[in-house]
Design an enzyme around this catalytic site. Structure first.
Site, PDB file in Angstrom:
ATOM      1  N   PRO A 118       0.816  -1.213   0.000  1.00 14.13           N
ATOM      2  CA  PRO A 118       0.000   0.000   0.000  1.00 14.13           C
ATOM      3  C   PRO A 118       0.855   1.270   0.000  1.00 14.13           C
ATOM      4  O   PRO A 118       1.910   1.304   0.628  1.00 14.13           O
ATOM      5  CB  PRO A 118      -0.832  -0.109   1.280  1.00 14.13           C
ATOM      6  N   GLY A 120       2.316   4.824   0.782  1.00 13.20           N
ATOM      7  CA  GLY A 120       2.434   5.778   1.895  1.00 13.20           C
ATOM      8  C   GLY A 120       1.994   5.230   3.236  1.00 13.20           C
ATOM      9  O   GLY A 120       1.637   5.983   4.134  1.00 13.20           O
ATOM     10  N   ALA A 121       2.001   3.894   3.377  1.00 18.02           N
ATOM     11  CA  ALA A 121       1.420   3.303   4.586  1.00 18.02           C
ATOM     12  C   ALA A 121       2.473   2.768   5.548  1.00 18.02           C
ATOM     13  O   ALA A 121       2.168   2.063   6.489  1.00 18.02           O
ATOM     14  CB  ALA A 121       0.456   2.184   4.193  1.00 18.02           C
ATOM     15  N   GLY A 122       3.737   3.084   5.300  1.00 20.69           N
ATOM     16  CA  GLY A 122       4.791   2.655   6.228  1.00 20.69           C
ATOM     17  C   GLY A 122       5.440   1.344   5.843  1.00 20.69           C
ATOM     18  O   GLY A 122       6.245   0.809   6.601  1.00 20.69           O
ATOM     19  N   LEU A 123       5.101   0.819   4.656  1.00 20.67           N
ATOM     20  CA  LEU A 123       5.693  -0.454   4.235  1.00 20.67           C
ATOM     21  C   LEU A 123       6.724  -0.261   3.116  1.00 20.67           C
ATOM     22  O   LEU A 123       7.081  -1.209   2.424  1.00 20.67           O
ATOM     23  CB  LEU A 123       4.607  -1.450   3.802  1.00 20.67           C
ATOM     24  N   GLY A 124       7.157   0.961   2.923  1.00 22.19           N
ATOM     25  CA  GLY A 124       8.276   1.193   1.995  1.00 22.19           C
ATOM     26  C   GLY A 124       7.908   1.061   0.532  1.00 22.19           C
ATOM     27  O   GLY A 124       8.734   0.635  -0.286  1.00 22.19           O
ATOM     28  N   SER A 125       6.666   1.449   0.173  1.00 20.68           N
ATOM     29  CA  SER A 125       6.244   1.317  -1.231  1.00 20.68           C
ATOM     30  C   SER A 125       7.106   2.179  -2.158  1.00 20.68           C
ATOM     31  O   SER A 125       7.530   1.722  -3.223  1.00 20.68           O
ATOM     32  CB  SER A 125       4.774   1.713  -1.380  1.00 20.68           C
ATOM     33  N   ALA A 127      10.177   3.271  -1.785  1.00 17.01           N
ATOM     34  CA  ALA A 127      11.536   2.730  -1.918  1.00 17.01           C
ATOM     35  C   ALA A 127      11.522   1.516  -2.839  1.00 17.01           C
ATOM     36  O   ALA A 127      12.398   1.367  -3.701  1.00 17.01           O
ATOM     37  CB  ALA A 127      12.083   2.343  -0.545  1.00 17.01           C
ATOM     38  N   ASP A 170      15.045   2.718   4.152  1.00 16.71           N
ATOM     39  CA  ASP A 170      14.045   2.052   3.302  1.00 16.71           C
ATOM     40  C   ASP A 170      14.664   1.514   2.018  1.00 16.71           C
ATOM     41  O   ASP A 170      14.399   0.385   1.596  1.00 16.71           O
ATOM     42  CB  ASP A 170      12.928   3.033   2.900  1.00 16.71           C
TER      43      ASP A 170
HETATM   44  C1  MEV Z   1       9.789   6.488   6.673  1.00 15.79           C
HETATM   45  O1  MEV Z   1       9.509   5.189   6.126  1.00 15.79           O
HETATM   46  C2  MEV Z   1      10.841   6.370   7.734  1.00 15.79           C
HETATM   47  C3  MEV Z   1      11.337   7.681   8.331  1.00 15.79           C
HETATM   48  O2  MEV Z   1      12.320   7.340   9.314  1.00 15.79           O
HETATM   49  C4  MEV Z   1      11.949   8.577   7.285  1.00 15.79           C
HETATM   50  C5  MEV Z   1      13.250   8.009   6.705  1.00 15.79           C
HETATM   51  O3  MEV Z   1      13.924   7.223   7.362  1.00 15.79           O
HETATM   52  O4  MEV Z   1      13.594   8.412   5.579  1.00 15.79           O
HETATM   53  C6  MEV Z   1      10.213   8.417   9.023  1.00 15.79           C
END
Ligand code: MEV
Length: 342
Positions: A118, A120-125, A127, A170
């Site tokens: 997904p 922008g949900a914190g799973l590194g899409s 990257a 990421d």
């Molecule tokens: C974002 O996935 C992680 C953060 O630490 C930003 C980053 O490391 O580039 C918030």
């Protein structure tokens, strides 16, 4: 035509603090972005993307100036994804020029993205798309880069798109796979046991740039916020030790301690203002269901939590948690970027 894929990731520990030089431990997960690149006869870039979330919507986007995406997710998210593709293609052209000792080739590409991570949900899409895009575009031009070079190029692309607010975590994790340790420019793979990741997704997304800027302001204004960032670094240092012990002896009770440290890490991220009601509800649902630990993953503000639980309890509890849209189990991905077909 070349198709490459790269995995998403969860942060076991250390997001946000990693931006200020503290260590972090992201782990690649078996959810991948697949990017197909084909050289065009002109110098245009055309991007077609679909399945940029778990399910539920499709994105059709052509990078033509007058092309309007037909989507049911926030347009800014799709535009952000396209920014990463653009930056990845620039990095690929530049890498090829560097290898050949000549000017960047003025070639255009048709790029297709299919991702089950997904946005922008914190799973590194972003990257994963950037890493897979650089690999596919350079291979399409006849150049093969090492995963470390791809990680570095992908970091530069993210750094540009995120206006300097990015760590190497990421992109390095997506390029190399496995569990990694990142501290400033020092990135390396580390051993990890088979971690029983369960992920809860609230269907939303956070704005990484804004969230990182918010932490920066707090840290500049309050000494105790700066101390909180350092305390996250202490958790990571402890977590690395525990992870190394657990990798050596998977039968030990070290996974319990990893869970405790994740709980602690979530509390500190919450204090820095990057959690949300839905992320907190999912974290508490996981803890109540007996998970060994749970925390938000990534920039926060919305998106995903990660919990450790080898039973089905957490996944079931999350499915019934208001605010949780989907819950799923994720395996540690040992492969980083890889070519799928050429
Ligand atoms: C974002 O996935 C992680 C953060 O630490 C930003 C980053 O490391 O580039 C918030």
């Amino acid at each position: 035509m070349v198709t490459s894929s790269a995995p998403g990731k969860v942060y076991l520990f250390g997001e946000h603090a990693v931006v200020y030089g503290e260590p972090a431990v992201p782990c690649a997960i078996e959810r991948r972005a697949r990017v197909t690149v084909e050289q065009r006869s002109d110098s245009k870039l055309r991007v077609h993307a679909e399945d940029l979330s778990l399910d539920g919507f499709t994105v059709e986007y052509s990078g033509d100036a007058d092309g309007h995406p037909d989507i049911d997710v926030s347009e800014s998210l799709v535009e952000a994804a396209m920014g990463y593709v653009d930056a990845a293609v620039d990095q690929a052209r530049d890498a090829v020029a560097e290898q050949r000792g000549e000017d960047a080739p003025a070639v255009g590409f048709d790029v297709s993205i299919a991702s089950d991570i997904p946005l922008g949900a914190g799973l590194g899409s972003s990257a994963a798309v950037t890493v897979a895009g650089i690999d596919a575009a350079t291979r399409e031009l006849g150049v093969e880069l090492s995963s470390e070079t791809i990680a570095d190029r992908a970091f530069r692309a993210e750094y540009d798109v995120q206006k300097g607010q990015a760590s190497r975590a990421d992109t390095f994790c997506s390029a190399t796979g496995g569990a990694v340790r990142v501290e400033g420019d020092d990135c390396r793979g580390i051993g990890a046991p088979d971690l029983p990741f369960v992920i809860g997704f609230d269907g939303g997304a956070g704005d990484t740039g804004k969230l990182v800027a918010g932490v920066r302001e707090l840290r500049d204004e309050y000494g105790f916020a700066a101390d909180t960032v350092e305390a996250i670094g202490d958790i990571v240092r402890r977590g690395e030790q525990v992870l190394a012990d657990a990798a050596e002896d998977p039968e030990s009770d070290r996974i319990d301690e990893l869970g405790d440290l994740m709980d602690f890490n979530h509390g500190l991220l919450e204090a820095l203002g990057v959690s949300s009601r839905s992320l907190d509800s999912m974290v508490w649902a996981a803890r109540d269901a007996g998970a060994r630990g749970a925390k938000l993953t990534g920039a926060g503000g919305g998106g995903c939590i990660v919990a450790l639980d080898e039973t089905d309890e957490t996944e079931t509890a999350l499915e019934f948690t208001p605010g949780c849209e989907t819950a799923f189990r994720a395996e540690l991905a040992t492969d980083g970027v890889r070519v799928e077909s050429s």
